[in-house]
Enzyme design. Sequence first.
Site, PDB file in Angstrom:
ATOM      1  N   GLY A  46       0.831  -1.201   0.000  1.00 45.79           N
ATOM      2  CA  GLY A  46       0.000   0.000   0.000  1.00 45.79           C
ATOM      3  C   GLY A  46       0.864   1.250   0.000  1.00 45.79           C
ATOM      4  N   HIS A 144      -8.853  -2.010   2.425  1.00 48.89           N
ATOM      5  CA  HIS A 144      -9.447  -2.181   3.744  1.00 48.89           C
ATOM      6  C   HIS A 144     -10.700  -3.051   3.733  1.00 48.89           C
ATOM      7  CE1 HIS A 144      -6.505   0.771   4.676  1.00 48.89           C
ATOM      8  NE2 HIS A 144      -6.948   0.995   5.894  1.00 48.89           N
TER       9      HIS A 144
END
Length: 216
Positions: A46, A144
């Site tokens: 990420g 997420h």
Amino acid sequence: MATAPQPEILTAFEAAKGFMPVDEGLALYAAAVEAGALGLPLLEVGTYCGRSTVLVADAARAAGVTALTVDHHRGSEEQQPGWDYHDPETVDPEVGLMDTLPTFRRTLFKAGLEEHVIALVGRSPQVAAVWGGPLGFVFIDGGHTDEHATADYEGWAPHIADGGLLAIHDVFPDPEDEFTGQAPYRVYLRALASGAFTETTATGSLRVLRRTGAGI
């Protein structure tokens, strides 16, 4: 070895686009420095625009190892047009999709860290599937949803060497944070329940665990 970044590195971190607060950044840096002592690469899942990459890369530089950062640079779910975390400046006007890669490259350039980072541009599970070496540090801060957070954990945690560290960001136990933090929280619980990891520190929403056993 210093466990806090030099002022110019902290300044570069704070100037970069991103969402990690300073206290969590300092905890991340300390963990990356500690893990660097194993002499193995430090990996981040990420990248976004490189805010946390600055810290991981500087820790890698200090340890004489390489920082790796994995991202497809098209943005996670909450960063798409119409969502609260969307930044219009990260959209490629020609194709109409998010592209954070140019911003990330500028972040590294300004921090003087380009030569210490390998950017792996692709989807985390695909990159993990062809990765063959041990890692001293894995920082999970990608998508997420349960699908993405679980895939990041399953793809990269097995590569963490004994004594290496697993850092997980946006761990929010409160069910009200279902969209932003419940999936990382469930991954965190899974890591603890596996018997392979032992928690070492908790700072804000950042959890750091050490690889102390077999199994994932």
